[in-house]
Enzyme design. Structure first.
Site, PDB file in Angstrom:
ATOM      1  N   TYR A   1       0.849  -1.210   0.000  1.00 46.15           N
ATOM      2  CA  TYR A   1       0.000   0.000   0.000  1.00 46.15           C
ATOM      3  C   TYR A   1       0.878   1.252   0.000  1.00 46.15           C
ATOM      4  O   TYR A   1       0.665   2.179  -0.790  1.00 46.15           O
ATOM      5  CB  TYR A   1      -0.888  -0.060   1.234  1.00 46.15           C
ATOM      6  CG  TYR A   1      -1.783   1.137   1.478  1.00 46.15           C
ATOM      7  CD1 TYR A   1      -2.866   1.401   0.650  1.00 46.15           C
ATOM      8  CD2 TYR A   1      -1.567   1.986   2.573  1.00 46.15           C
ATOM      9  CE1 TYR A   1      -3.701   2.485   0.902  1.00 46.15           C
ATOM     10  CE2 TYR A   1      -2.397   3.053   2.832  1.00 46.15           C
ATOM     11  CZ  TYR A   1      -3.465   3.315   1.993  1.00 46.15           C
ATOM     12  OH  TYR A   1      -4.288   4.374   2.248  1.00 46.15           O
TER      13      TYR A   1
HETATM   14  N1  LIG Z   1      -9.007   4.820   6.411  1.00 40.29           N
HETATM   15  C1  LIG Z   1      -7.761   5.223   6.571  1.00 40.29           C
HETATM   16  O1  LIG Z   1      -7.147   5.064   7.635  1.00 40.29           O
HETATM   17  C2  LIG Z   1      -7.049   5.933   5.431  1.00 40.29           C
HETATM   18  C3  LIG Z   1      -5.856   6.589   5.717  1.00 40.29           C
HETATM   19  C4  LIG Z   1      -5.186   7.242   4.694  1.00 40.29           C
HETATM   20  C5  LIG Z   1      -5.691   7.229   3.405  1.00 40.29           C
HETATM   21  N2  LIG Z   1      -6.853   6.565   3.151  1.00 40.29           N
HETATM   22  C6  LIG Z   1      -7.348   6.558   1.768  1.00 40.29           C
HETATM   23  O2  LIG Z   1      -8.619   7.148   1.742  1.00 40.29           O
HETATM   24  C7  LIG Z   1      -9.325   6.677   0.598  1.00 40.29           C
HETATM   25  C8  LIG Z   1     -10.738   6.304   1.000  1.00 40.29           C
HETATM   26  O3  LIG Z   1     -10.695   5.164   1.834  1.00 40.29           O
HETATM   27  P1  LIG Z   1     -11.615   4.988   3.122  1.00 40.29           P
HETATM   28  O4  LIG Z   1     -10.706   4.841   4.265  1.00 40.29           O
HETATM   29  O5  LIG Z   1     -12.670   6.008   3.158  1.00 40.29           O
HETATM   30  O6  LIG Z   1     -12.196   3.515   2.871  1.00 40.29           O
HETATM   31  P2  LIG Z   1     -13.488   2.931   2.148  1.00 40.29           P
HETATM   32  O7  LIG Z   1     -14.699   3.213   2.937  1.00 40.29           O
HETATM   33  O8  LIG Z   1     -13.159   1.525   1.842  1.00 40.29           O
HETATM   34  O9  LIG Z   1     -13.594   3.793   0.817  1.00 40.29           O
HETATM   35  C9  LIG Z   1     -12.977   3.424  -0.366  1.00 40.29           C
HETATM   36  C10 LIG Z   1     -13.860   3.877  -1.508  1.00 40.29           C
HETATM   37  O10 LIG Z   1     -13.211   3.519  -2.734  1.00 40.29           O
HETATM   38  C11 LIG Z   1     -14.090   2.718  -3.491  1.00 40.29           C
HETATM   39  N3  LIG Z   1     -13.313   1.782  -4.290  1.00 40.29           N
HETATM   40  C12 LIG Z   1     -12.405   0.877  -3.860  1.00 40.29           C
HETATM   41  N4  LIG Z   1     -11.927   0.169  -4.904  1.00 40.29           N
HETATM   42  C13 LIG Z   1     -12.552   0.661  -6.007  1.00 40.29           C
HETATM   43  C14 LIG Z   1     -12.514   0.330  -7.381  1.00 40.29           C
HETATM   44  N5  LIG Z   1     -11.732  -0.652  -7.839  1.00 40.29           N
HETATM   45  N6  LIG Z   1     -13.285   1.029  -8.253  1.00 40.29           N
HETATM   46  C15 LIG Z   1     -14.097   2.020  -7.795  1.00 40.29           C
HETATM   47  N7  LIG Z   1     -14.178   2.373  -6.501  1.00 40.29           N
HETATM   48  C16 LIG Z   1     -13.419   1.698  -5.625  1.00 40.29           C
HETATM   49  C17 LIG Z   1     -14.981   2.017  -2.473  1.00 40.29           C
HETATM   50  O11 LIG Z   1     -16.219   1.653  -3.013  1.00 40.29           O
HETATM   51  P3  LIG Z   1     -16.619   0.221  -3.608  1.00 40.29           P
HETATM   52  O12 LIG Z   1     -16.065  -0.822  -2.686  1.00 40.29           O
HETATM   53  O13 LIG Z   1     -18.102   0.300  -3.636  1.00 40.29           O
HETATM   54  O14 LIG Z   1     -16.025   0.168  -4.980  1.00 40.29           O
HETATM   55  C18 LIG Z   1     -15.196   3.161  -1.489  1.00 40.29           C
HETATM   56  O15 LIG Z   1     -16.205   4.029  -1.959  1.00 40.29           O
HETATM   57  C19 LIG Z   1      -8.505   5.507   0.031  1.00 40.29           C
HETATM   58  O16 LIG Z   1      -7.769   5.948  -1.086  1.00 40.29           O
HETATM   59  C20 LIG Z   1      -7.559   5.175   1.172  1.00 40.29           C
HETATM   60  O17 LIG Z   1      -6.355   4.616   0.710  1.00 40.29           O
HETATM   61  C21 LIG Z   1      -7.548   5.922   4.124  1.00 40.29           C
END
Ligand SMILES: NC(=O)c1ccc[n+]([C@@H]2O[C@H](COP(=O)([O-])OP(=O)(O)OC[C@H]3O[C@@H](n4cnc5c(N)ncnc54)[C@H](OP(=O)(O)O)[C@@H]3O)[C@@H](O)[C@H]2O)c1
Length: 256
Positions: free
Chosen positions: A156
């Site tokens: 990641y």
């Molecule tokens: N949570 C943390 O601690 C954290 C920290 C730093 C950065 N981030 C980043 O923040 C972003 C959002 O993540 P989140 O934490 O809010 O988690 P999340 O709830 O899992 O959100 C991820 C979003 O991306 C979509 N997604 C994933 N794979 C996809 C694909 N192949 N095509 C289209 N949509 C896709 C998911 O929807 P579907 O599954 O419906 O496709 C969901 O809407 C990510 O880039 C993550 O790396 C998260």
């Protein structure tokens, strides 16, 4: 209430977590939102909330790993609303993975889910925004994990670092064409998908707080945005330390 009003905004990864919260925050601004992710029912329910709050909304289920599907979303957004002012590339996933337990295919999958998903939107968006008189903003939800190789998050970290580098190059090249780029680096955020994975998450913040930081970055358009302060300081300190010292600290942090 968001200060962004009357804009067309594409959010990739809007069905849950940070992306869904950002959509809800922007909904009160009388914007035109294009929401996409793979899970159609979750996406439709966020879109319903956005419309109820006063913004127009197009929800399109699509897999960002598929370049044709991603290009199709950009085309459909422009067909519906004429242009795209802001694109937030937010799709991504960072599961707990140890390097002595992963297969080659796991690393490739994480690369696809965090890097290919960016490339597949970046290319058609650059074509579109480059042809718009006012250009536009492309923002990416990166991660503080993209600034250094975090234990249990190696694939990641690598994928997010690659995305940051690509966007850094695009920012320099495309400034004369009016395309701006913002890389947003959250620390740990309490989202459903990673809540029970056992990975220690120092200074974890709520999804609401993370979404407010993201919206602020969309308003101010810094080249790089980092939050929260505590995790940012921790990562910056670790990067400044000699590698043997930072490795010891990271090993302890990863052990919980
Ligand atoms: N949570 C943390 O601690 C954290 C920290 C730093 C950065 N981030 C980043 O923040 C972003 C959002 O993540 P989140 O934490 O809010 O988690 P999340 O709830 O899992 O959100 C991820 C979003 O991306 C979509 N997604 C994933 N794979 C996809 C694909 N192949 N095509 C289209 N949509 C896709 C998911 O929807 P579907 O599954 O419906 O496709 C969901 O809407 C990510 O880039 C993550 O790396 C998260």
């Amino acid at each position: 209430m968001a200060r962004i009003t009357g804009r067309t905004i594409l959010i990739v990864g809007a069905s849950s977590g940070i992306g869904a919260k950002v959509a809800r925050l922007l909904a009160s601004g009388g914007n035109r939102l294009v929401l996409t992710a793979r899970r159609a029912p979750e996406l439709a329910s966020v879109a319903e909330e956005v419309r109820a709050a006063g913004s127009a909304c197009l929800d399109l289920a699509a897999d960002a790993v598929d370049p044709l599907a991603a290009a199709g979303v950009v085309t459909a957004a422009v067909a519906e609303y004429g242009s795209i002012d802001i694109a937030l590339l937010n799709a991504g996933q960072g599961p707990d993975l140890r390097m002595d337990q992963v297969g080659v295919e796991d690393v490739a999958r994480i690369m696809a889910l965090n890097y290919d998903v960016v490339v597949n939107y970046l290319v058609p968006l650059i074509k579109q925004l480059g042809n718009q008189p006012a250009g536009g903003l492309i923002a990416h939800t990166n991660s503080l994990a993209g600034l250094m190789g975090l234990p249990r998050q190696g694939p990641y970290s690598a994928a997010k670092a690659a995305a940051r580098t690509l966007i850094d190059a695009a920012r320099v090249e495309l400034a004369p064409r009016g395309i701006r780029f913002t890389s947003i680096h959250p620390g740990f955020v309490a989202t459903d998908r990673i809540s029970g994975d056992g990975l220690p998450k120092p200074f974890e913040i709520s999804q609401e707080r993370a979404a407010r930081h993201v919206v602020r970055a969309l308003e101010r358009e810094p080249a790089q945005a980092y939050f929260p302060w505590a995790t940012t300081t921790l990562v910056r300190t670790l990067r400044a330390l000699p590698t043997p010292v930072s490795s010891r600290v990271l090993r302890r942090l990863a052990a919980g």
